[in-house]
Write a protein that holds these residues in place. Structure first.
Motif, mmCIF file in Angstrom:
data_model
loop_
_atom_site.group_PDB
_atom_site.id
_atom_site.type_symbol
_atom_site.label_atom_id
_atom_site.label_comp_id
_atom_site.label_asym_id
_atom_site.label_seq_id
_atom_site.Cartn_x
_atom_site.Cartn_y
_atom_site.Cartn_z
ATOM 1 N N ALA A 57 0.817 -1.227 0.000
ATOM 2 C CA ALA A 57 0.000 0.000 0.000
ATOM 3 C C ALA A 57 0.845 1.269 0.000
ATOM 4 C CB ALA A 57 -0.933 -0.009 1.197
ATOM 5 N N THR A 58 2.150 1.132 0.261
ATOM 6 C CA THR A 58 3.045 2.306 0.335
ATOM 7 C C THR A 58 4.400 1.919 -0.267
ATOM 8 O OG1 THR A 58 3.672 1.557 2.546
ATOM 9 C CG2 THR A 58 2.023 3.312 2.453
ATOM 10 N N CYS A 59 4.506 1.923 -1.583
ATOM 11 C CA CYS A 59 5.698 1.283 -2.182
ATOM 12 C C CYS A 59 6.994 2.077 -2.011
ATOM 13 C CB CYS A 59 5.441 0.887 -3.623
ATOM 14 S SG CYS A 59 5.225 2.242 -4.774
ATOM 15 N N ASN A 63 11.326 -1.408 -1.880
ATOM 16 C CA ASN A 63 11.937 -2.583 -1.225
ATOM 17 C C ASN A 63 10.907 -3.649 -0.850
ATOM 18 O OD1 ASN A 63 14.728 -1.557 -1.075
ATOM 19 N ND2 ASN A 63 13.737 0.043 0.111
ATOM 20 N N ASP A 64 9.783 -3.218 -0.284
ATOM 21 C CA ASP A 64 8.745 -4.195 0.078
ATOM 22 C C ASP A 64 8.094 -4.779 -1.179
ATOM 23 O OD1 ASP A 64 9.061 -3.865 2.875
ATOM 24 O OD2 ASP A 64 7.889 -2.023 2.788
ATOM 25 N N THR A 65 7.896 -3.928 -2.180
ATOM 26 C CA THR A 65 7.306 -4.430 -3.436
ATOM 27 C C THR A 65 8.203 -5.506 -4.037
ATOM 28 O OG1 THR A 65 6.393 -2.230 -3.832
ATOM 29 C CG2 THR A 65 6.388 -3.737 -5.682
ATOM 30 N N PHE A 79 0.983 0.643 -4.427
ATOM 31 C CA PHE A 79 0.444 2.004 -4.452
ATOM 32 C C PHE A 79 1.431 3.002 -3.855
ATOM 33 C CE2 PHE A 79 -3.170 -0.807 -4.342
ATOM 34 C CZ PHE A 79 -4.144 -0.189 -5.110
ATOM 35 N N ASP A 80 1.405 4.203 -4.386
ATOM 36 C CA ASP A 80 2.042 5.344 -3.704
ATOM 37 C C ASP A 80 1.447 6.615 -4.292
ATOM 38 O OD1 ASP A 80 4.860 5.416 -1.854
ATOM 39 O OD2 ASP A 80 4.132 7.333 -2.651
ATOM 40 N N ILE A 81 1.356 7.660 -3.451
ATOM 41 C CA ILE A 81 0.820 8.928 -3.968
ATOM 42 C C ILE A 81 1.883 9.724 -4.712
ATOM 43 C CG2 ILE A 81 -1.224 9.561 -2.599
ATOM 44 C CD1 ILE A 81 0.805 10.919 -0.668
ATOM 45 N N GLN A 82 3.159 9.364 -4.546
ATOM 46 C CA GLN A 82 4.217 10.155 -5.180
ATOM 47 C C GLN A 82 4.673 9.509 -6.497
ATOM 48 O OE1 GLN A 82 7.392 11.983 -2.851
ATOM 49 N NE2 GLN A 82 6.718 10.718 -1.124
ATOM 50 N N PRO A 83 4.589 10.247 -7.597
ATOM 51 C CA PRO A 83 5.091 9.696 -8.863
ATOM 52 C C PRO A 83 6.559 9.263 -8.747
ATOM 53 C CG PRO A 83 3.861 11.720 -9.257
ATOM 54 C CD PRO A 83 3.970 11.574 -7.767
#
Ligand code: SAM
Length: 215
Positions: A57-59, A63-65, A79-83
């Motif tokens: 949910a917060t890539c 690292n987690d992805t 997902f992340d809100i930052q391009p």
């Protein structure tokens, strides 16, 4: 960064005792409590099943992805809100030769995750801000509570929602309090909730909130 899969190295050794040949397996154990990242990875790997769908949910830097993409899961939504975070994650996945079709990268608020998928076995949140970037782009209390509720609505039976929390900054401390309050009131006939805190360590180490779904 070392993940559990790297640490499960099995050495074989033959011992002679009382004239008999005994075969033992000596397992090199990595101490998963030495870092919250390792603890979270160990938990997450415990719940991933071959062919399942998982979510980061917060890539952030990916690292987690990457850890999820290297697992036996069939597909990862990240997902992340930052391009810029989406770009970093894309670059990391490409560096590690992860097939493009295995990961869907989504530049959107994680509260909208139910618009992209309807079920997941594991959903990870690594809260806070991206190290070295704009600290105002941190995860925030109300939004995070909504996002975790969205995540729980699509979490499969026997699945895990793993949330890594940081209370070393003001917004992180508020976010953690809100998450603990929300999760301790989750219906005990549906969820198990565990809170993991490294209680003898200095400087606000990250903590884990783990939520599993019984039905
Ligand atoms: N998991 C990442 C890694 O392995 O590098 C680190 C994540 S970092 C601590 C937190 C990330 O959450 C930041 O990249 C930030 O942009 C992202 N974020 C903050 N608010 C968000 C939101 N509402 N929806 C999705 N991502 C968000």
């Amino acid at each position: 960064m070392t993940y559990l899969s790297d640490s499960c190295i099995v050495n074989k050794r033959y011992l002679l005792s009382k004239g008999e040949k005994h075969y033992t397996k000596e397992r090199k154990l990595d101490n998963i409590l030495r870092s919250t990242t390792l603890t979270a990875a160990a938990l997450v790997n415990q719940y991933i099943q071959p062919g399942c769908t998982v979510v980061d949910a917060t890539c952030g830097n990916g690292n987690d992805t990457l850890m999820l993409a290297k697992s036996t899961a069939k597909h990862v939504y990240a997902f992340d809100i930052q391009p810029a975070a989406i770009q970093s994650t894309k670059a990391l996945l490409s560096e590690h030769n992860i097939p493009k079709e295995k990961v869907t990268l989504i530049c959107d608020n994680h509260t909208n995750m139910t618009a992209y998928l309807s079920a997941a076995r594991v959903i990870m949140f690594n809260l806070g801000y991206l190290p070295g970037s704009d600290k105002s782009l941190t995860t925030k209390k109300y939004n995070t509570i909504n996002a975790v509720n969205s995540a729980l609505s699509i979490l499969e039976k026997d699945g895990l929602c793993c949330i890594v929390m940081y209370d070393g900054h003001e917004q992180g401390a508020e976010e953690k309090s809100a998450l603990l309050e929300m999760s301790k009131n989750l219906d005990s006939s549906i969820y198990h909730v565990a809170y993991i805190s490294m209680i003898n360590q200095q400087n606000h180490p990250p903590e884990i909130l783990a939520i599993t779904k019984k039905k």
